[in-house]
Design a protein around this motif. Structure first.
Motif, short mmCIF file in Angstrom:
data_model
loop_
_atom_site.label_atom_id
_atom_site.label_comp_id
_atom_site.label_asym_id
_atom_site.label_seq_id
_atom_site.Cartn_x
_atom_site.Cartn_y
_atom_site.Cartn_z
N SER A 36 -0.39 -26.99 -43.04
CA SER A 36 0.84 -26.68 -42.55
C SER A 36 1.09 -25.42 -42.13
O SER A 36 0.34 -24.38 -42.49
CB SER A 36 1.61 -26.70 -44.04
N ASP A 37 2.34 -25.15 -41.41
CA ASP A 37 2.72 -24.01 -40.84
C ASP A 37 2.99 -23.09 -41.86
O ASP A 37 4.06 -23.63 -42.73
CB ASP A 37 3.44 -24.21 -39.44
N SER A 38 2.82 -21.90 -41.85
CA SER A 38 3.28 -20.90 -42.92
C SER A 38 3.49 -19.58 -42.26
O SER A 38 2.88 -19.23 -41.18
CB SER A 38 2.52 -20.74 -44.15
N VAL A 39 4.24 -18.84 -43.06
CA VAL A 39 4.37 -17.29 -42.45
C VAL A 39 3.68 -16.44 -43.48
O VAL A 39 4.36 -16.54 -44.53
CB VAL A 39 5.91 -16.94 -42.12
N ARG A 40 3.07 -15.41 -43.12
CA ARG A 40 2.52 -14.65 -44.10
C ARG A 40 2.96 -13.29 -43.75
O ARG A 40 2.94 -12.71 -42.52
CB ARG A 40 1.08 -14.62 -44.46
N ASN A 41 3.12 -12.22 -44.83
CA ASN A 41 3.79 -10.92 -44.44
C ASN A 41 2.52 -10.05 -44.30
O ASN A 41 1.34 -10.18 -45.13
CB ASN A 41 4.44 -10.43 -45.32
N GLY A 42 2.55 -8.97 -43.42
CA GLY A 42 1.33 -8.24 -43.26
C GLY A 42 1.82 -7.06 -42.70
O GLY A 42 3.17 -6.51 -42.56
N VAL A 43 0.75 -5.87 -42.16
CA VAL A 43 1.47 -4.44 -41.90
C VAL A 43 0.47 -4.30 -40.49
O VAL A 43 -0.79 -4.74 -40.65
CB VAL A 43 1.28 -3.46 -42.93
N LEU A 44 1.12 -3.75 -39.65
CA LEU A 44 0.36 -3.10 -38.41
C LEU A 44 0.37 -1.68 -38.41
O LEU A 44 1.21 -1.00 -38.79
CB LEU A 44 1.00 -3.52 -37.00
N ILE A 45 -1.00 -1.09 -38.28
CA ILE A 45 -1.07 0.05 -38.47
C ILE A 45 -1.82 0.81 -37.36
O ILE A 45 -2.83 0.35 -36.89
CB ILE A 45 -2.20 0.57 -39.74
N ALA A 46 -1.23 1.98 -36.84
CA ALA A 46 -2.03 2.67 -35.82
C ALA A 46 -2.59 3.85 -36.24
O ALA A 46 -2.05 4.66 -37.04
CB ALA A 46 -0.83 3.17 -34.65
N THR A 47 -3.86 3.98 -36.18
CA THR A 47 -4.57 5.23 -36.71
C THR A 47 -4.99 6.00 -35.22
O THR A 47 -4.49 5.95 -34.28
CB THR A 47 -5.85 4.89 -37.32
N ASP A 48 -5.72 7.14 -35.39
CA ASP A 48 -6.02 7.85 -34.48
C ASP A 48 -7.45 7.29 -33.69
O ASP A 48 -7.58 7.76 -32.45
CB ASP A 48 -6.76 9.09 -34.66
N ARG A 49 -7.80 6.15 -34.21
CA ARG A 49 -8.84 5.43 -33.46
C ARG A 49 -8.50 3.81 -33.10
O ARG A 49 -9.27 3.40 -32.21
CB ARG A 49 -10.05 5.31 -34.46
#
Length: 170
Positions: A36-49
Motif C-alpha cells: 500500500s502507498d504510504s507517507v513516511r516523515n524524514g529529514v534532508l540534511i546538507a553537510t559540508d560534503r
C-alpha cells in the motif's frame, strides 16, 4: 526536542569524521508498505560534503547519501502544502515533499548550492595539479623508453610510436 531535531541527531551517528552540518529540513516521502502507498516523515540534511536523506522506521532507518560531486541536478517547487525537492545523482533519486518550515528549506537549499559550487571549484582547481602529475609521469615514461631504445631493447620505430602515444596524454 522537536521531531526534526531528533531525526538530525540520529542521522549524525552516520556522519563521517569531521563532517559538518550546514542545514536540515523535515519533510515526507512516499513509500510502499505491505503493498500500500504510504507517507513516511524524514529529514534532508546538507553537510559540508553531501546531502543525506534520513528517516526512522519501525526497527531501523532509511538513509540515502548524495555526495555533492555526484549530484547531477535537482528540482524544486512549491505547492499549498509546502516546498518539494528531488535530487538526481548517479542514477538514483530522492524526492521529498511538504518541506517545512520555509526558512529552514531556504537555509538547506543555500547550503546545498554552496556545497555543489564548492565541489565544482575544487574539481577545477585540482585539474592543473593533476595535469602536472600526469605530465611528470609521461616525462618519466619517455626517459625510460629512451633508455630502452638506447639499450637496443625497443626499436626506433617502436620508440616513436610509443612516444607519440605518450605525448597525446599531455
Amino acid at each position: 526536542m522537536a521531531k526534526s531535531e531528533k531525526l538530525v541527531e540520529q542521522a549524525k551517528g552516520h556522519f563521517e569524521v569531521g563532517e559538518v552540518l550546514r542545514g536540515a529540513v523535515r519533510g515526507a516521502y512516499e513509500v510502499k508498505i505491505m503493498g500500500s502507498d504510504s507517507v513516511r516523515n524524514g529529514v534532508l540534511i546538507a553537510t559540508d560534503r553531501r546531502v543525506i536523506f534520513y528517516a526512522k522506521k519501525l526497527g531501523g532507518f532509511d538513509l540515502e547519501s548524495f555526495p555533492y560531486g555526484n549530484i547531477s541536478s535537482f528540482e524544486q517547487g512549491k505547492t499549498l502544502m509546502g516546498h518539494h525537492v528531488t535530487f538526481h545523482a548517479s542514477g538514483n533519486r530522492v524526492s521529498v515533499k511538504w518541506l517545512q518550515p520555509a526558512n529552514e528549506f531556504a537555509d538547506f537549499l543555500s547550503a546545498v548550492k554552496q556545497g555543489m559550487n564548492a565541489k565544482h571549484v575544487r574539481s577545477d582547481a585540482q585539474a592543473p595539479a593533476q595535469n602536472v602529475v600526469a605530465g611528470a609521469d609521461v616525462m618519466l615514461q619517455l626517459q625510460q623508453l629512451g633508455s630502452l631504445r638506447d639499450a637496443g631493447i625497443v626499436t626506433a620505430d617502436e620508440f616513436e610510436t610509443k612516444k607519440a602515444e605518450l605525448l597525446k596524454r599531455l
